[in-house]
Design a protein around this motif. Sequence first.
Motif, PDB file in Angstrom:
ATOM      1  N   SER A 191      52.051  78.431  88.166  1.00 30.44           N
ATOM      2  CA  SER A 191      51.179  77.442  87.178  1.00 30.44           C
ATOM      3  C   SER A 191      51.413  77.982  85.629  1.00 30.44           C
ATOM      4  O   SER A 191      51.717  79.000  85.256  1.00 30.44           O
ATOM      5  CB  SER A 191      49.380  78.973  87.258  1.00 30.44           C
ATOM      6  OG  SER A 191      49.762  80.224  87.152  1.00 30.44           O
ATOM      7  N   ALA A 208      54.257  80.677  85.855  1.00 23.82           N
ATOM      8  CA  ALA A 208      54.608  81.574  87.089  1.00 23.82           C
ATOM      9  C   ALA A 208      54.143  80.946  88.236  1.00 23.82           C
ATOM     10  O   ALA A 208      53.752  80.239  88.396  1.00 23.82           O
ATOM     11  CB  ALA A 208      52.548  82.429  86.807  1.00 23.82           C
ATOM     12  N   GLU A 209      54.545  81.826  89.155  1.00 20.93           N
ATOM     13  CA  GLU A 209      54.906  81.886  90.153  1.00 20.93           C
ATOM     14  C   GLU A 209      53.597  82.158  91.384  1.00 20.93           C
ATOM     15  O   GLU A 209      53.542  83.678  91.080  1.00 20.93           O
ATOM     16  CB  GLU A 209      56.191  81.905  90.660  1.00 20.93           C
ATOM     17  CG  GLU A 209      56.143  81.788  92.629  1.00 20.93           C
ATOM     18  CD  GLU A 209      58.716  81.869  92.262  1.00 20.93           C
ATOM     19  OE1 GLU A 209      58.866  81.120  91.613  1.00 20.93           O
ATOM     20  OE2 GLU A 209      57.914  81.740  94.322  1.00 20.93           O
ATOM     21  N   ASN A 210      52.795  81.349  92.084  1.00 18.67           N
ATOM     22  CA  ASN A 210      51.270  82.134  92.375  1.00 18.67           C
ATOM     23  C   ASN A 210      51.833  81.955  94.074  1.00 18.67           C
ATOM     24  O   ASN A 210      51.897  81.514  94.746  1.00 18.67           O
ATOM     25  CB  ASN A 210      49.999  81.131  92.244  1.00 18.67           C
ATOM     26  CG  ASN A 210      50.588  81.590  90.110  1.00 18.67           C
ATOM     27  OD1 ASN A 210      50.271  82.842  90.440  1.00 18.67           O
ATOM     28  ND2 ASN A 210      49.963  80.288  90.387  1.00 18.67           N
ATOM     29  N   LEU A 217      44.172  83.825  94.969  1.00 16.61           N
ATOM     30  CA  LEU A 217      45.533  84.315  94.764  1.00 16.61           C
ATOM     31  C   LEU A 217      46.216  85.455  94.928  1.00 16.61           C
ATOM     32  O   LEU A 217      45.351  86.764  94.489  1.00 16.61           O
ATOM     33  CB  LEU A 217      45.713  84.073  93.440  1.00 16.61           C
ATOM     34  CG  LEU A 217      46.643  84.856  92.386  1.00 16.61           C
ATOM     35  CD1 LEU A 217      48.245  83.503  92.453  1.00 16.61           C
ATOM     36  CD2 LEU A 217      47.001  84.911  91.051  1.00 16.61           C
ATOM     37  N   GLU A 219      49.881  87.507  95.228  1.00 16.91           N
ATOM     38  CA  GLU A 219      50.816  87.507  94.150  1.00 16.91           C
ATOM     39  C   GLU A 219      51.373  86.511  92.948  1.00 16.91           C
ATOM     40  O   GLU A 219      51.100  85.611  93.744  1.00 16.91           O
ATOM     41  CB  GLU A 219      52.480  88.193  94.814  1.00 16.91           C
ATOM     42  CG  GLU A 219      51.369  89.045  95.830  1.00 16.91           C
ATOM     43  CD  GLU A 219      52.629  89.736  96.339  1.00 16.91           C
ATOM     44  OE1 GLU A 219      52.591  91.007  96.768  1.00 16.91           O
ATOM     45  OE2 GLU A 219      53.784  88.870  97.157  1.00 16.91           O
ATOM     46  N   THR A 220      51.630  87.299  91.580  1.00 19.59           N
ATOM     47  CA  THR A 220      52.075  86.080  90.591  1.00 19.59           C
ATOM     48  C   THR A 220      53.374  86.792  90.163  1.00 19.59           C
ATOM     49  O   THR A 220      53.420  88.122  90.324  1.00 19.59           O
ATOM     50  CB  THR A 220      50.913  86.032  89.991  1.00 19.59           C
ATOM     51  OG1 THR A 220      50.095  85.827  89.934  1.00 19.59           O
ATOM     52  CG2 THR A 220      51.951  85.311  88.694  1.00 19.59           C
ATOM     53  N   ALA A 224      59.190  81.989  87.102  1.00 19.41           N
ATOM     54  CA  ALA A 224      59.200  81.424  88.559  1.00 19.41           C
ATOM     55  C   ALA A 224      60.279  80.938  89.197  1.00 19.41           C
ATOM     56  O   ALA A 224      61.096  81.016  88.438  1.00 19.41           O
ATOM     57  CB  ALA A 224      58.073  80.151  88.544  1.00 19.41           C
ATOM     58  N   GLU A 254      47.300  75.037  86.552  1.00 17.60           N
ATOM     59  CA  GLU A 254      47.807  74.780  88.432  1.00 17.60           C
ATOM     60  C   GLU A 254      48.780  73.440  89.218  1.00 17.60           C
ATOM     61  O   GLU A 254      48.174  72.243  89.330  1.00 17.60           O
ATOM     62  CB  GLU A 254      46.607  75.632  89.359  1.00 17.60           C
ATOM     63  CG  GLU A 254      45.838  77.060  89.041  1.00 17.60           C
ATOM     64  CD  GLU A 254      45.080  77.021  90.296  1.00 17.60           C
ATOM     65  OE1 GLU A 254      45.300  77.079  90.809  1.00 17.60           O
ATOM     66  OE2 GLU A 254      43.693  76.455  90.000  1.00 17.60           O
ATOM     67  N   SER A 275      46.117  83.984  87.370  1.00 16.34           N
ATOM     68  CA  SER A 275      47.585  84.331  87.862  1.00 16.34           C
ATOM     69  C   SER A 275      48.125  84.381  86.554  1.00 16.34           C
ATOM     70  O   SER A 275      49.507  83.987  85.287  1.00 16.34           O
ATOM     71  CB  SER A 275      47.782  82.726  87.286  1.00 16.34           C
ATOM     72  OG  SER A 275      47.557  81.431  86.968  1.00 16.34           O
ATOM     73  N   TYR A 278      49.203  88.883  83.674  1.00 17.91           N
ATOM     74  CA  TYR A 278      50.901  89.270  83.626  1.00 17.91           C
ATOM     75  C   TYR A 278      50.669  89.683  82.679  1.00 17.91           C
ATOM     76  O   TYR A 278      51.727  90.615  81.798  1.00 17.91           O
ATOM     77  CB  TYR A 278      51.570  88.861  84.645  1.00 17.91           C
ATOM     78  CG  TYR A 278      52.196  87.076  83.528  1.00 17.91           C
ATOM     79  CD1 TYR A 278      53.331  87.420  82.727  1.00 17.91           C
ATOM     80  CD2 TYR A 278      51.793  86.387  83.907  1.00 17.91           C
ATOM     81  CE1 TYR A 278      53.352  85.895  82.287  1.00 17.91           C
ATOM     82  CE2 TYR A 278      52.048  85.403  83.704  1.00 17.91           C
ATOM     83  CZ  TYR A 278      52.876  85.007  82.619  1.00 17.91           C
ATOM     84  OH  TYR A 278      53.175  84.060  81.953  1.00 17.91           O
TER      85      TYR A 278
END
Length: 380
Positions: A191, A208-210, A217, A219-220, A224, A254, A275, A278
């Motif tokens: 995302s 970000a990797e989800n 969701l 973990e992020t 990424a 996303e 997401s 963080y």
Amino acid sequence: MRKTKKIGIIGGGQLGKMMILDAKRLDYEFVILDPTFHCPAHSIADAHIVAGFDDIEAIKRLASKVDVVTYEFEHISLKALQELEQMGYSVYPSSETLSHIQNKYQQKMWLRHHNIPVPDFVPVNSLADLQGAERMFSYPFLLKTCTGGYDGKGNALIRSRDEMSLCYQDLGAGAVPLMVERFVPFTKEVSVLACRSTNGDVAVFPVAENVHKNSILDETTVPAEISEQTRCEAMEVARQCLEAFNAYGMLCVELFVTPEGHILVNELAPRPHNSGHYTIEACVTSQYENHIRAITGLPLGSTELIRPAAMKNIIGEHAAEPAVVEGLHEAYQNPDVKIHIYGKTKVDRGRKMGHITATAETLEEALRQVRAAHRAIHYQ
Ligand code: AMP
């Protein structure tokens, strides 16, 4: 006398709460509207209008008390926002932006109209339409409700003709608009949080990797782990979405990464997003602060990533009331974690109760600490 900016938020959930936490540094005042008295943002809002999200009079009352109105989820009355704008109130993101996003079918049509890549899709108005989709899409494919869905609710994966009728019934048998979408055999879900200020500034956060669990969701991780070319494509698509939807404030895009390393848009959210939690600890400016800066016409802050970061949601496993969190002492044995507890009074299975973020020298270390802390936290 100094006049403090007043901001109205429709919705008093965790996203609203995190907006308030960040914007209090500027001494802004917040009025929230939420039907639940003990909603997460209640304890830190300056005022709370306890009313339903479809209560147009209450939404007008909220607007009359503040300088700008925003919202923390997209399933709200478009008509209410339009009326506020006609009355001269500032609303961001605008009703125009929301009108292109609220209905997933219209959202995808708008994306396609702007040449932004999306998975193939068709509207479904009857069981016969759904059966006809078989000719266009190979199994499996997805049946989705166009409105009201979240966290995978409102999606059904159809693997064969036998499952069609049941899935159609499960999603309301046409009571709400439906669409069929091609199943994307994605290699990753990522995302991009993008932001535009009413002063024209644009800022795009790192990709970000989800990872989702049961469509929620889980973990992020950031940055990424994708190729430079995919990263550029993702950031560019996010910028195009800001333009196409004439969006102000935060916009979450996303995305699916295809096996060929290209990007397809899954869906948009015109607000800060799970997401992007963080960004609170890992970026120079959080998505929440930039959202507030954006809707009040301030310059946007740097979105630079300070350290690799991992975020893990704390999701309710079973119903419990009151919600009493345990294990903080043990979780904090991991020195780089920050624990966020939203303050929901009741636990439900699948409900987002909080989240944990860690930033560290390496992504592996951030993830290790976040998972260790997560194992320690539980609800009674
Ligand atoms: P949504 O609520 O529509 O974002 O969907 C929830 C999750 O379902 C996504 O995060 C994906 O993991 C999965 N999903 C949704 N649409 C598709 C698709 N067209 N192909 C493959 N997986 C999908």
